[in-house]
Design a protein around this motif. Structure first.
Motif, short mmCIF file in Angstrom:
data_model
loop_
_atom_site.label_atom_id
_atom_site.label_comp_id
_atom_site.label_asym_id
_atom_site.label_seq_id
_atom_site.Cartn_x
_atom_site.Cartn_y
_atom_site.Cartn_z
N GLU A 67 0.84 -1.20 0.00
CA GLU A 67 0.00 0.00 0.00
C GLU A 67 0.87 1.26 0.00
N GLY A 68 1.96 1.21 0.73
CA GLY A 68 2.85 2.36 0.78
C GLY A 68 3.59 2.58 -0.53
N ARG A 69 3.90 1.50 -1.23
CA ARG A 69 4.61 1.63 -2.50
C ARG A 69 3.70 2.08 -3.63
N LYS A 70 2.38 1.95 -3.48
CA LYS A 70 1.45 2.36 -4.52
C LYS A 70 1.37 3.87 -4.67
N GLN A 71 1.63 4.59 -3.59
CA GLN A 71 1.50 6.04 -3.62
C GLN A 71 2.61 6.64 -4.49
N ALA A 72 2.21 7.42 -5.50
CA ALA A 72 3.21 8.05 -6.36
C ALA A 72 3.85 9.25 -5.65
N VAL A 73 3.04 10.05 -4.97
CA VAL A 73 3.54 11.21 -4.25
C VAL A 73 3.27 10.99 -2.77
N LEU A 74 4.33 11.08 -1.98
CA LEU A 74 4.18 10.85 -0.54
C LEU A 74 3.85 12.16 0.15
N ASP A 75 2.81 12.14 0.96
CA ASP A 75 2.44 13.30 1.75
C ASP A 75 2.78 12.99 3.21
N ASN A 76 4.07 13.09 3.50
CA ASN A 76 4.53 12.69 4.83
C ASN A 76 5.52 13.69 5.40
N ALA A 77 5.18 14.96 5.33
CA ALA A 77 6.09 16.00 5.84
C ALA A 77 6.27 15.87 7.35
N ASP A 78 5.20 15.58 8.09
CA ASP A 78 5.34 15.45 9.55
C ASP A 78 6.17 14.23 9.93
N GLU A 79 6.05 13.16 9.18
CA GLU A 79 6.86 11.97 9.44
C GLU A 79 8.34 12.25 9.16
N GLY A 80 8.61 12.99 8.09
CA GLY A 80 9.98 13.36 7.78
C GLY A 80 10.57 14.29 8.82
N GLU A 81 9.75 15.19 9.34
CA GLU A 81 10.21 16.11 10.39
C GLU A 81 10.57 15.35 11.66
N ARG A 82 9.76 14.37 12.04
CA ARG A 82 10.06 13.55 13.22
C ARG A 82 11.34 12.74 13.01
N TYR A 83 11.56 12.26 11.79
CA TYR A 83 12.76 11.48 11.49
C TYR A 83 14.02 12.36 11.55
N ALA A 84 13.93 13.56 11.01
CA ALA A 84 15.10 14.44 10.94
C ALA A 84 15.41 15.07 12.29
N GLU A 85 14.41 15.37 13.08
CA GLU A 85 14.62 16.03 14.38
C GLU A 85 14.52 15.03 15.52
N HIS A 86 15.47 14.10 15.57
CA HIS A 86 15.45 13.09 16.62
C HIS A 86 16.03 13.66 17.92
N GLY A 87 15.98 12.88 18.97
CA GLY A 87 16.35 13.35 20.30
C GLY A 87 17.81 13.76 20.43
N LEU A 88 18.73 13.04 19.79
CA LEU A 88 20.14 13.40 19.89
C LEU A 88 20.40 14.75 19.24
N ARG A 89 19.78 15.01 18.11
CA ARG A 89 19.97 16.29 17.45
C ARG A 89 19.39 17.43 18.28
N LYS A 90 18.25 17.21 18.91
CA LYS A 90 17.67 18.25 19.78
C LYS A 90 18.56 18.53 20.98
N PHE A 91 19.16 17.47 21.53
CA PHE A 91 20.06 17.63 22.68
C PHE A 91 21.32 18.38 22.28
N LEU A 92 21.91 18.04 21.16
CA LEU A 92 23.16 18.67 20.75
C LEU A 92 22.97 20.10 20.26
N ARG A 93 21.77 20.47 19.89
CA ARG A 93 21.51 21.83 19.43
C ARG A 93 21.73 22.85 20.55
N THR A 94 21.51 22.45 21.80
CA THR A 94 21.66 23.36 22.93
C THR A 94 23.10 23.43 23.43
N ARG A 95 23.98 22.60 22.94
CA ARG A 95 25.37 22.55 23.40
C ARG A 95 26.26 23.42 22.52
N THR A 96 27.36 23.88 23.10
CA THR A 96 28.34 24.62 22.31
C THR A 96 29.18 23.63 21.50
#
Length: 89
Positions: free
Chosen positions: A42-71
């Motif tokens: 079912e996922g492969r049938k979609q020609a255009v993926l409408d998953n911006a929120d899923e991509g945002e969750r994938y890119a902004e994981h916990g380690l990246r959020k933690f390291l953003r506050t560090r020097t």
């Protein structure tokens, strides 16, 4: 069998086991969590993926959020020790 057991090879085997584990972890993470990978039919049938929120969750994981506050320093206390003119007497 004693001829094939060479103790000098043990560190190489250990390093290769660690690297192999890292590869398996990385592939498993990308297959299960990457928003661009679709395993189900079912996922492969979609020609255009409408998953911006899923991509945002994938890119902004916990380690990246933690390291953003560090020097971006490797040894902050050591850097402060050598850069502070009052302590270098």
């Amino acid at each position: 069998m004693g001829r094939w057991v060479i103790p000098e090879v043990y560190p190489l085997l250990g390093a290769m086991a660690i690297v192999g584990g890292m590869v398996v972890f990385s592939l498993g993470r990308h297959v299960t969590m990457n928003p661009d990978v679709r395993i189900s039919k079912e996922g492969r049938k979609q020609a255009v993926l409408d998953n911006a929120d899923e991509g945002e969750r994938y890119a902004e994981h916990g380690l990246r959020k933690f390291l953003r506050t560090r020097t971006p320093e490797i040894f902050p206390k050591l850097n402060r020790f050598f850069s502070d003119p009052e302590k270098s007497t």
